[in-house]
Design a protein around this motif. Structure first.
Motif, mmCIF file in Angstrom:
data_model
loop_
_atom_site.group_PDB
_atom_site.id
_atom_site.type_symbol
_atom_site.label_atom_id
_atom_site.label_comp_id
_atom_site.label_asym_id
_atom_site.label_seq_id
_atom_site.Cartn_x
_atom_site.Cartn_y
_atom_site.Cartn_z
ATOM 1 N N ARG A 232 0.811 -1.206 0.000
ATOM 2 C CA ARG A 232 0.000 0.000 0.000
ATOM 3 C C ARG A 232 0.850 1.263 0.000
ATOM 4 N NH1 ARG A 232 -3.159 -3.095 -1.230
ATOM 5 N NH2 ARG A 232 -5.350 -3.237 -0.712
ATOM 6 N N PRO A 233 0.691 2.106 -1.031
ATOM 7 C CA PRO A 233 1.454 3.355 -1.123
ATOM 8 C C PRO A 233 1.324 4.216 0.135
ATOM 9 C CG PRO A 233 0.260 2.960 -3.160
ATOM 10 C CD PRO A 233 -0.188 1.914 -2.192
ATOM 11 N N GLY A 234 0.132 4.273 0.701
ATOM 12 C CA GLY A 234 -0.072 5.074 1.908
ATOM 13 C C GLY A 234 0.861 4.620 3.020
ATOM 14 N N PHE A 235 0.982 3.317 3.170
ATOM 15 C CA PHE A 235 1.856 2.779 4.211
ATOM 16 C C PHE A 235 3.323 3.017 3.867
ATOM 17 C CE2 PHE A 235 4.451 -0.545 6.148
ATOM 18 C CZ PHE A 235 4.070 -0.439 7.478
ATOM 19 N N LEU A 236 3.681 2.788 2.623
ATOM 20 C CA LEU A 236 5.084 2.966 2.231
ATOM 21 C C LEU A 236 5.539 4.402 2.464
ATOM 22 C CD1 LEU A 236 4.999 0.766 -1.013
ATOM 23 C CD2 LEU A 236 6.167 0.229 1.141
ATOM 24 N N CYS B 83 -0.854 -5.471 8.419
ATOM 25 C CA CYS B 83 -2.100 -4.920 8.957
ATOM 26 C C CYS B 83 -2.012 -3.395 9.042
ATOM 27 C CB CYS B 83 -2.385 -5.490 10.342
ATOM 28 S SG CYS B 83 -2.081 -7.255 10.480
ATOM 29 N N GLY B 84 -0.797 -2.917 9.352
ATOM 30 C CA GLY B 84 -0.575 -1.472 9.435
ATOM 31 C C GLY B 84 -0.782 -0.771 8.099
ATOM 32 N N GLN B 85 -0.973 -1.517 7.048
ATOM 33 C CA GLN B 85 -1.321 -0.907 5.763
ATOM 34 C C GLN B 85 -2.666 -0.194 5.821
ATOM 35 O OE1 GLN B 85 0.180 -3.341 2.132
ATOM 36 N NE2 GLN B 85 -0.805 -4.830 3.468
ATOM 37 N N CYS B 86 -3.562 -0.690 6.665
ATOM 38 C CA CYS B 86 -4.928 -0.150 6.693
ATOM 39 C C CYS B 86 -5.432 0.240 8.078
ATOM 40 C CB CYS B 86 -5.908 -1.167 6.113
ATOM 41 S SG CYS B 86 -5.495 -1.641 4.423
ATOM 42 N N HIS B 87 -5.022 -0.480 9.109
ATOM 43 C CA HIS B 87 -5.573 -0.210 10.442
ATOM 44 C C HIS B 87 -4.829 0.933 11.107
ATOM 45 C CE1 HIS B 87 -8.550 -3.490 10.836
ATOM 46 N NE2 HIS B 87 -7.806 -4.027 9.886
ATOM 47 N N VAL B 88 -4.963 2.110 10.504
ATOM 48 C CA VAL B 88 -4.186 3.275 10.904
ATOM 49 C C VAL B 88 -5.007 4.551 10.763
ATOM 50 C CG1 VAL B 88 -2.020 2.228 10.135
ATOM 51 C CG2 VAL B 88 -3.369 3.603 8.543
ATOM 52 N N GLU B 89 -4.559 5.586 11.475
ATOM 53 C CA GLU B 89 -5.111 6.924 11.322
ATOM 54 C C GLU B 89 -4.633 7.500 9.976
ATOM 55 O OE1 GLU B 89 -6.971 9.203 12.072
ATOM 56 O OE2 GLU B 89 -5.985 11.085 11.600
ATOM 57 N N TYR B 90 -5.516 8.291 9.320
ATOM 58 C CA TYR B 90 -5.130 8.862 8.027
ATOM 59 C C TYR B 90 -5.794 10.214 7.817
ATOM 60 C CZ TYR B 90 -9.836 7.655 6.414
ATOM 61 O OH TYR B 90 -11.197 7.567 6.287
ATOM 62 N N TYR B 91 -5.326 10.946 6.806
ATOM 63 C CA TYR B 91 -6.077 12.111 6.342
ATOM 64 C C TYR B 91 -5.827 12.284 4.846
ATOM 65 C CZ TYR B 91 -1.995 15.280 6.040
ATOM 66 O OH TYR B 91 -0.817 15.876 5.696
#
Ligand SMILES: [Ca+2]
Ligand SMILES: [Ca+2]
Lengths: 447, 145, 447
Positions: A176-180, A233-241
């Motif tokens: 996941r780009p967001g995680f990377l 799991c940290g790819q998605c189960h995270v705070e984001y904006y």
């Protein structure tokens, strides 16, 4: 070490079909790995999880706790906000939420609710990062309905095997780009992360010059297996904006993973999620910071990964496999907890309950404080308090809201880090009550 | 083969000889009888715990703590024999006693040696050699506590 | 089981002198048990503990944190309140505190600061319980200077071997009347205590009729060895109050060991420690509730006793002895913690520090709230708010003060039960801020 892993990866299973980056459908992967597929499919199974219900939508948080409607007033979450359920539902539940139906949402939403690599690759002409940026900026429906050259829908499946596994070696990987991007910002910062050995090592290597200016931290190459068992799991189960007009999905980790550090980041970049309908306070919304809270807890420090508890080994016939029916560990305490904790099931459940009850009691107390603060600010506005005079109350409202929400929207009810959750709620109570006092003062001054 | 036995012997002799140690206890390093480990009282605790552990019926100390190829076996015994004798004589070791990383890997290899079949799936796609996800993380008490 | 213990107790030592209830001097016991005596004597050794200093008095808490002077205003604790130190100093430090020198104190104080059984036996003509009651009611100096028929001083030693050990069998035993009465009230109540097996069993036996009406729970007979390893400490490291004009030392455990349950008890019996000098609020003082907080923690639930951490086994040649230099476990992490936790010393210390820092931060936040509340109540009084109007503020002040104090006066800085400590501080903050709001309102109404 990577080489070693590769070699091991090649043997030991009966390759019925050939897998590649183009095979997204889990059913096909399941022909090679029927045991894991079996578990994966059972994430549709609601019966044994907390909340029941099946095709219909899961229970509403707003109905269970009406205070939330006022707490989120003016934001889409005050219209529809529900319990989570199994992975199989992720795409469906997003399509069906009133937050999508009644409000304009960006393509960025899909990042964590679908097996989205094909769409990114297509939109970016092969460059996933560019495709990610483009899809984020699209309106939700446009992204959702993307088709490839042959007219095939690109967004079809919820999270799939390919999102966590390399199709060749079957090794874990993050895609996941967001995680990377997020983890890159994190490792470049100076937040203390002693429990992530590959991060510690990367920072050492950077100091010693082995890592060159501009080199990235590559989790798929550097992270230990145990770290990967949480990173997936940290790819998605995270705070984001969503950053800027391009709605670029961003994980706010530059200053660290603690609620206070994230708040500092948001203040620095001047971000606000929404303006509160009653108070006009400029507020933040926290979403499912499981990864962040796990990082503050004793289990993370002890090297216990998400997969240890949420995908415990399970004996199937003559072999043990990871249970791919990702779900609450409370549904299988024996496998999820008892290899490490030699207490009986009742006792382990009681311990979790004590932790969660303490958290819920405090969360309720903090919500009450927020509500009474809203009343006081409303009163002050009615009495004609000047915007200037209400500024301190607004600032405190933002800080209180952020902390209450960080715990409320974290899905373990405090279990992932019990004392930290209580600390955040204590601060939330302090800020909310002080906002209330400021409002009373402002009202007095303008009366 | 002879040089190996020699090497092993030398290890123990250096370990014991120079630290005045009785022949009986030094010799225990070559036996596979668990009792031989308890020749040192310091090994009493794992021994007692082993008697109550799930593997009491399946595995002795050496099944887990010694490599099972011939060469490795005697080299390891020489090395551990040396350190344990030295430690016992000088009483300069860290307490509580902690397994050394290298010996922990060795134990892990032995787990897999006996449990190869059942662990096939979980050791083939990641890396069983990666100590950060090892058997001992979840099953550290199977031998003793 | 008792038999088994007896055997263990009787063997393995060389009986140089005969011991009996009349031998109090630890030096004499030490001839039979030189290793334990050695450790016991080293409790005079301050050098390695936190705070240094030797003959002089330990550091003042009031100087370290001046907020406390206002928080305790009107009470002896605002005049002199210091850090604790080793057991060897307990009698000396009590004699020297300004709380004894400047204020009238009862004989009850001696219960936990001296080897006091001879005095109780003498005063009660052989009946310890009666003697205890009599000594409690005496003025401190009278009790302290009691002499027997031969003119020998009866109160000479700090806690001694005989206070925790049966001189015949060397078994652990509890001897303190305050504890015996307190635990009796506790087991007769219905607070949940699943981690104390002998209490669970006694309650069962009472239900089934095996325990008759009026039969007591006898810890020295019924408690498991592991329970005894905490009960001996629970004789003194507990919250207490002096009941009635007889100044009867009482442990307020009837409703349970949690701060909230103890508060309920005090409200029910209508007890107040002191009236606050600034606000006239009727307040409670908490003292060293280590035993109570330990009972709320995960270690107690896991059967880990005070002695496991504060008197860990120490190998002396082939035998293991309990380290009788009772002190902070942080001074010997390897023996105190590493037998159970396989992490290195630095890591274990870091974990304790994280817990304690969270606690201290919140405690500071709660103290600030109390101070601002004091200001607001003061202001309201100055502005002529009616006593009636200030009642809600007073009630909330009492509840806030109790919780802050319960954590501040507990000596592990939250370690014994991290989430519970944070929960109490969160509640404290809520109550203090609400008291502040009530005071502001009261001031407004009377203006
Ligand atoms: Ca957010
Ligand atoms: Ca008290």
């Amino acid at each position: 070490n990577i080489v070693e892993r590769k070699q091991e990866g090649q043997s030991h299973y009966f390759e019925v079909v050939g897998l590649s980056e183009d095979v997204v459908d889990p059913e096909i992967w399941g022909r090679n790995f029927p045991r894991q597929y079996d578990g994966y499919r059972r994430t549709v199974d609601n019966e044994r999880s907390h909340h029941g219900g099946s095709e219909a939508l899961p229970p509403s948080k707003l109905e269970a706790d009406p205070r939330l409607r006022r707490i989120y007033a003016g934001y889409a979450f005050s219209v529809d906000y529900r319990e989570k359920r199994g992975h199989a539902f992720m795409l469906h539940d997003q399509e069906q939420t009133e937050r999508v139906k009644q409000f304009k949402q960006p393509g960025a939403c899909l990042h964590c609710h679908a097996s989205v690599l094909p769409a990114f690759r297509f939109a970016g002409n092969g460059d996933i990062m560019r495709g990610f940026e483009k899809v984020c900026a699209m309106p939700y429906a446009e992204a959702h309905d993307l088709v490839d050259a042959k007219g095939e829908r690109l967004v079809k499946h919820p999270v799939a095997c390919i999102d966590c596994h390399d199709p060749k070696s079957m090794q874990l990987r993050v895609t996941r780009p967001g995680f990377l991007n997020g983890i890159q910002a994190l490792v470049e910062g100076d937040a203390d992360l002693p429990h992530l050995p590959s991060v510690v090592q990367w920072r050492k290597d950077r100091k010693s010059g082995r890592v060159k200016e501009g080199d990235h931290y590559e989790p798929n190459v550097r992270a230990t297996r145990q770290e990967m068992r949480s990173f997936v799991c940290g790819q998605c189960h995270v705070e984001y904006y969503f950053k800027g007009t391009g709605k670029l999905l961003t994980y706010p980790w530059q200053k660290g993973l603690k609620a206070d550090q994230i708040e500092e980041y948001y203040s620095q970049v001047g971000f606000t999620d929404w303006v509160h309908a009653e108070t006009q306070g400029q507020l933040l919304k926290a979403q499912h910071p499981e990864f962040e809270m796990w990082n503050q807890g004793i289990h993370a420090r002890s090297g216990v990964a998400c997969a240890d508890c949420h995908m415990p080994y399970q004996r199937v016939g003559a072999v043990k496999v990871s249970d791919h029916q990702v779900r609450s560990p409370m549904l299988q305490v024996n496998r999820a907890c008892q290899t490490c904790h030699r207490f009986d099931e009742e006792e382990i459940k009681a311990r979790v309950e004590i932790i969660q009850n303490r958290t819920r009691d405090l969360a309720g107390r903090a919500e009450d404080a927020l509500i009474q603060m809203l009343d006081a600010i409303g009163e002050a506005r009615k009495n004609g308090a000047a915007a200037e005079g209400l500024k301190p109350a607004h600032d405190l409202h933002r800080r209180a809201q952020w902390r209450v929400d960080f715990v409320l929207s974290e899905n373990s009810s405090g279990f992932h880090s019990p004392q930290e959750a209580a600390r955040l709620l204590a601060e939330a109570i302090d800020f909310a009550r002080r906002a209330q006092i400021e409002a009373i003062r402002a009202a007095g001054n303008k009366k | 083969m002879m040089w190996l036995l020699l090497a092993a012997g030398v290890g123990v002799i250096i370990g014991l000889g120079s630290f005045t140690f009785s022949y009986g206890e030094g010799g225990s390093y070559f036996s596979s009888d668990p009792k031989s480990c308890v020749n040192c009282h310091i090994m009493r605790e794992p021994y007692d715990a082993w008697q109550k552990a799930s593997h009491h019926a399946f595995a002795t100390c050496n099944d887990c703590h010694v490599p099972h190829d011939f060469v490795g076996k005697y080299l390891a015994k020489a090395d551990n024999g040396f350190r344990h004798s030295k430690g016992f004589t000088l009483q300069d070791f860290h307490e509580p006693i902690r397994i050394k990383p290298r010996n922990a890997r060795l134990v892990q290899e032995n787990c897999i040696r006996c449990h190869e079949d059942i662990t096939r799936e979980i050791t083939s796609h990641g890396s069983a050699g990666d100590p950060s996800n090892n058997c001992l993380r979840c099953h550290s008490t199977v031998g003793h506590r």
